[in-house]
Write a protein that holds these residues in place. Structure first.
Motif, short mmCIF file in Angstrom:
data_model
loop_
_atom_site.label_atom_id
_atom_site.label_comp_id
_atom_site.label_asym_id
_atom_site.label_seq_id
_atom_site.Cartn_x
_atom_site.Cartn_y
_atom_site.Cartn_z
N VAL A 10 0.85 -1.19 0.00
CA VAL A 10 0.00 0.00 0.00
C VAL A 10 0.89 1.24 0.00
CG1 VAL A 10 -1.81 1.27 1.20
CG2 VAL A 10 -1.79 -1.25 1.27
N GLY A 11 0.73 2.09 -1.01
CA GLY A 11 1.49 3.34 -1.08
C GLY A 11 0.81 4.45 -0.32
N VAL A 12 1.56 5.14 0.55
CA VAL A 12 1.02 6.22 1.39
C VAL A 12 1.94 7.43 1.28
CG1 VAL A 12 -0.17 4.72 3.01
CG2 VAL A 12 2.23 5.27 3.37
N ARG A 13 1.50 8.52 1.89
CA ARG A 13 2.27 9.77 1.80
C ARG A 13 3.55 9.72 2.62
NH1 ARG A 13 -1.09 13.06 4.39
NH2 ARG A 13 0.15 12.87 6.30
N ASP A 14 3.40 9.51 3.94
CA ASP A 14 4.56 9.53 4.84
C ASP A 14 4.23 8.73 6.09
OD1 ASP A 14 2.80 11.13 6.26
OD2 ASP A 14 3.82 13.00 5.75
N CYS A 15 5.12 8.79 7.08
CA CYS A 15 4.95 7.96 8.27
C CYS A 15 3.70 8.32 9.05
CB CYS A 15 6.19 8.05 9.16
SG CYS A 15 6.46 9.67 9.92
N LEU A 68 3.47 -1.18 4.03
CA LEU A 68 3.17 0.24 3.82
C LEU A 68 4.39 0.91 3.21
CD1 LEU A 68 0.33 1.29 4.71
CD2 LEU A 68 1.07 -0.72 6.01
N VAL A 69 4.23 1.50 2.04
CA VAL A 69 5.35 2.08 1.30
C VAL A 69 5.20 3.61 1.29
CG1 VAL A 69 6.65 2.08 -0.86
CG2 VAL A 69 5.40 0.03 -0.15
N PRO A 70 5.96 4.35 2.11
CA PRO A 70 5.85 5.82 2.11
C PRO A 70 6.59 6.43 0.93
CG PRO A 70 7.52 5.14 3.68
CD PRO A 70 6.94 3.87 3.11
N HIS A 71 6.04 7.51 0.39
CA HIS A 71 6.68 8.20 -0.73
C HIS A 71 7.51 9.40 -0.28
CE1 HIS A 71 4.47 5.61 -3.36
NE2 HIS A 71 3.29 6.11 -3.03
N LEU A 72 7.28 9.85 0.94
CA LEU A 72 8.01 11.01 1.45
C LEU A 72 8.56 10.71 2.84
CD1 LEU A 72 5.53 13.91 0.53
CD2 LEU A 72 7.59 13.26 -0.72
N SER A 73 9.72 11.26 3.13
CA SER A 73 10.28 11.16 4.48
C SER A 73 9.57 12.14 5.40
CB SER A 73 11.78 11.46 4.46
OG SER A 73 12.00 12.84 4.20
N TYR A 74 9.92 12.09 6.68
CA TYR A 74 9.32 13.02 7.65
C TYR A 74 9.64 14.46 7.28
CZ TYR A 74 7.58 14.43 12.24
OH TYR A 74 6.84 14.99 13.26
N ALA A 75 10.80 14.66 6.63
CA ALA A 75 11.21 16.02 6.24
C ALA A 75 10.68 16.42 4.87
CB ALA A 75 12.74 16.12 6.23
N GLY A 76 9.95 15.51 4.18
CA GLY A 76 9.38 15.84 2.89
C GLY A 76 10.21 15.43 1.70
N ASP A 77 11.32 14.72 1.92
CA ASP A 77 12.14 14.25 0.80
C ASP A 77 11.53 13.00 0.17
OD1 ASP A 77 14.04 16.25 1.36
OD2 ASP A 77 14.99 14.98 2.88
#
Length: 909
Positions: free
Chosen positions: A235-240, A529-538
């Motif tokens: 499942v692709g998600v935005r971030d943590c 769960l596959v995040p596309h952005l890090s906590y910092a937005g990278d």
């Protein structure tokens, strides 16, 4: 038979908990312990009655590293001592742990190594010899156990290990051998079998399912194809943060859809990250579902060392403003938090005179005095450090920080004893604060949702598992890169020497094996769960393991389903989707002029109840923005902290002070040679008063440029004064008067008396003439004209009149003169001055302040009536283009632009 403890050695606490449960369920036994290597060492020291040995600490290592100027780390240590010491400590531990523990420490020949690797290896062995007999933990404790005499311990320890589950280093092997040699021989096959079952667990899922195929064949060559059976999904998600929310909803859906399912049947696998632990904790608090085994790391400031670190900056003058402010606001100071905040804000506002505040006790006042002192000798600094540490105060929650400050002070005293002059960089290295981490003991609940960590074995099995953070660098964890040796160099060292190095590829293999065991602890389903952005937005890529997993997918299968795509969302199993609802727009901001129904000028009053006067700069702020004027009056502007830098206001203040010293009142105008000789001393005085940080070596170029600029301007002004044949009546003199019954005051830079009669009010401006000319021609230059108004309606303030008894009202001819320091141009509105012979002099014939005074009077009437006119969207264009001034007041607070009123009609005063 002598007492003997069976100690089962496991790699981490997760597997220890799981193995204890397994042994207790399968066959209860007494005198059995399950633990990690550190727990084994601690237990063995206690059993053999060996006190904890002294080990190599960071301070000793840093001191030793600093003494060598021919080692490979010398240049790096001079620039970044803390980071360099961390890298060296890690490499040194790897080398020592891989060396034979029972042989004398000796550097291998290094034959076949690259010159870089050989030099680094030789230097590390030289360092180890210089530090001997000190060793890093846990090697120091293992050495103490190996060297202990073979006396009978309180209890023998028989250690059970499995190399497949936990490969041992040479030192760990030696420790296990020593303990097993001392222990009586026993034969307990149960423990070995249990360890083997943990190292190679049986697959818990159906072998024909997609999950079962992954459990058997992941990271192995295989032609198996996973069926599309719902046992795994990506499942692709935005971030943590979204990961945690999505998983919390999925868990709720699972539990709601299966009455036989318990929370304990569900597991969540997360990276070893504070961000994920916090996000998961917050998300599940909302659901009310308990989490079992979630360790939440607490970060704490190192207040003790931090206070000493900033104290060293405070007593080495000039003190950086931010370092001094942080120290004043420290919770360890003997004054209240409120007093600390006030003092810190004063320093950040440029006020370095630390005056006692009302209510401060004697110890606080003495400490303020100490912080204002200059310390230049080691003995004096030692005494100052002792006084400072003894003055620290804290409540119970901060007592540990006081102890840490005293320990650090002792190290500083030891370093000062051998110094002839103060080595400030070394002292700061010894007191450098670090982030203190404290991990709460996780709470293990029988009916809670299991939380597994990426770096640890699963501590109990699960039916459904959610893998969070399945992104690059995780599952397996990306091996850390050593700045001392590359991966190839580690491999070469192991191949060419006798050192049993654990290479990055070894760690990668172990991490993959652990990840596979984590998957094997799940029986029914697995959700990645596959995040596309890090906590910092990278941006992030999926985990490298996805490449190995994809080889089992059917051709054409879509690996990752995105929660943000409607068609994908319908295919994601157990996804909690909110019911459709109309979006609610945010409450609209209402921007309209304000009416307080009271005299806003009367907000500021003197002790005697009379109204405080307005200044020319305050009236200019009022002209540009009534809201900015009100926010400043209410002390409601943002109080931001920023590193010191010579900004426009600071450089202007320095220039004014230099001109005040070079051109004093009632003194003959000095010649050019005298001015040049006095300039350095005047500049040093001005910098000490307004920007003491500019005395530091890193500001040398800026000081030289400023000195050149002020020299050129001072010589030009001396020629103007000489050509005018003027005398200086007042310099930096305070004037007061009234504008339409509103008291005003201000400090005029200079007041000149002309030989032919008349006065000139002078204002220095550290800028060029072009912008000022446009402003004067537009009639929007009010500042100097307000000084003229003060002369006409009042005169010098009482304090200045006592020291400079001027009869300024006697002259009916008063002109205004700006002297532009950047291009040495005089700008005047006084047509009675004959300045045709003075180079660059410009006279503006029209009334330079008519429009500005008109608008200021209008604004004064409004605020006196309690009205605040909000800025219009066209104001900035009007002031910058029509009025010829830069509307700095619009930047005083984000509220000013936030509440601007849309107005397409150009503003007219």
């Amino acid at each position: 038979m002598e007492a003997c403890i069976d100690f089962i050695l496991v790699p981490d606490s997760g597997l220890a908990r799981r193995l204890r449960r397994h042994l207790a369920t399968a066959q209860g036994r007494k005198n059995v312990l399950v633990g990690t290597c550190n727990e084994l060492i601690e237990y063995a020291l206690s059993a053999y009655l060996i006190p904890a040995p002294r080990c190599l600490d960071r301070a000793t290592l840093s001191e030793t590293l600093a003494q060598w100027d021919d080692a490979f780390w010398s240049e790096s240590f001079a620039i970044a001592p803390e980071d360099t010491a961390t890298a060296i400590a890690s490499a040194l531990h790897e080398i020592l742990a891989a060396s034979p523990p029972r042989e004398a420490l000796k550097a291998p020949s290094g034959k076949g190594l690259s010159p870089r690797a050989k030099r680094h290896l030789d230097d590390l062995f030289r360092l180890a010899s210089a530090l001997a007999p000190l060793l890093p933990e846990p090697l120091a404790s293992i050495r103490a156990l190996l060297d202990a005499s073979r006396t009978r311990p309180l209890r023998h320890i028989r250690v059970h290990t499995d190399e497949g589950l936990m490969p041992l280093s040479p030192w760990q092997h030696a420790l296990v051998d020593r303990l097993n040699q001392d222990a009586p021989v026993t034969t307990v096959q149960t423990f070995s079998q249990a360890l083997r079952s943990m190292a190679s667990p049986a697959e818990t899922a159906n072998q024909e399912s997609a999950l079962g195929i992954l459990q058997r064949h992941l990271f192995s060559p295989s032609k198996a194809v996973c069926p599309v059976d719902g046992s795994i999904q990506f499942v692709g998600v935005r971030d943590c943060l979204q990961e945690a929310e999505v998983v919390a909803g999925m868990v709720q859906s699972l539990l709601a859809g299966d009455s036989a399912l318990r929370p304990a049947d569900i597991a969540v696998l997360i990276p070893d990250s504070f961000d994920y632990a916090l996000a998961l904790s917050n998300a599940f608090q909302v659901t009310g579902l308990p989490l079992s085994g979630l360790p939440l790391e607490i970060w704490r400031r190192d207040l003790g060392r931090e206070a000493l670190f900033h104290f060293l900056y405070a007593v080495q003058k000039p003190a950086p403003a931010m370092a001094l402010a942080v120290l004043l606001a420290s919770p360890l100071m003997p004054w209240s938090r409120e007093h600390g905040g006030v003092l810190a804000q004063q320093v950040m506002g440029g006020e370095f005179r630390l005056c006692p505040l009302e209510g401060m006790d004697k110890s606080s006042i003495n400490l303020l005095y100490l912080l204002g002192q200059v310390v230049e000798e080691p003995k004096a600094l030692g005494g100052a450090i002792s006084t400072f540490v003894n003055a620290l105060r804290a409540d119970e929650s901060h007592q540990a920080h006081i102890l840490l400050a005293r320990e650090t002070a002792a190290r500083l005293h030891a370093a000062l004893d051998g110094m002839r002059s103060i080595d400030w960089p070394q002292l700061r290295r010894l007191s450098l604060p670090s982030l203190l981490t404290e991990e709460d003991q996780p709470e293990f609940l029988l009916e809670g949702i299991s939380v597994w960590r990426e770096g640890k074995e699963p501590w109990r099995p699960a039916r459904h598992t959610f893998v969070l953070g399945f992104s690059e660098g995780h599952y397996p964890t990306k091996p850390s890169r050593s700045p001392v040796f590359s991966a190839d160099e580690w491999e070469a060292i192991r191949t060419r020497t006798h050192l049993a190095i654990t290479t990055p590829s070894d760690r990668l293999g172990r991490d993959r094996a652990r990840f596979k065991r984590q998957l094997q602890a799940t029986s029914d389903s697995l959700t990645f769960l596959v995040p596309h952005l890090s906590y910092a937005g990278d941006s992030l890529n999926p985990s490298e393991s996805l490449v190995f997993i994809q080889q089992f997918f059917p051709e054409g299968a879509k690996p990752i389903l995105e929660v943000d795509i409607a068609t994908d969302r319908s295919e994601i199993r157990h996804l909690a989707v909110a019911a459709p609802a109309e979006p609610l727009p945010p409450r609209p901001l209402v921007a309209k002029d304000l009416d307080f129904g009271r005299d806003l000028l009367a907000l500021r009053k003197k002790a005697d109840g009379t109204q405080k006067p307005e200044s020319p700069s305050g009236l200019e702020t009022l002209m540009v923005s009534s809201l900015a004027w009100l926010l400043r009056r209410l002390d409601a502007e943002p109080q931001g902290w920023a590193p010191e830098r010579p900004d426009v206001l600071t450089l202007g203040s320095i220039a004014h002070r230099v001109f005040e010293l070079l051109f004093p009142a009632d003194t003959a105008i000095a010649d050019a040679g005298t001015l040049e000789a006095q300039l350095d001393a005047a500049l040093d005085d001005a910098i000490s008063r307004h920007a003491p940080y500019m005395k530091r070596v890193q500001w040398r170029a800026e000081r030289l440029n400023l000195a050149t600029e002020l020299k050129r301007a001072a010589l030009a002004w001396q020629r103007v004064l000489t050509d005018l044949d003027a005398s200086i009546l007042g310099s930096e003199i305070w004037l007061e008067g009234q504008l339409d019954q509103t008291p005003i005051h201000g400090q005029a830079d200079q007041i000149l008396k002309l030989n032919g009669g008349g006065l000139l009010v002078v204002d220095y401006k550290r800028s060029s003439s072009s912008g000022r000319v446009a402003r004067m021609q537009a009639g929007f230059d009010a500042q100097a004209s307000l000084y003229r108004t003060m002369l006409a309606t009042g005169g010098p303030k009482t304090t200045d009149a006592a020291t400079q008894p001027l009869k300024l009202k006697a002259s009916k001819k008063v002109g205004v003169l700006y002297f532009m320091l950047n291009d040495q141009t005089p700008l005047s509105d006084a047509c009675f001055v004959d300045a045709s012979h003075i180079p660059r002099w410009q006279t503006i014939q029209n009334d330079i302040s008519s429009e500005a005074i008109k608008l200021i009077r209008q604004r004064l009437r409004e605020v006196k009536a309690g009205q605040i006119r909000l800025n219009r969207t066209q104001d900035e264009t009007f002031f910058s283009k029509t009025a010829g001034l830069t509307p700095y007041a619009l930047e005083n607070s984000p509220l000013i632009r936030l509440f601007m009123i849309e107005d397409r009609v150009e503003v007219t005063p």
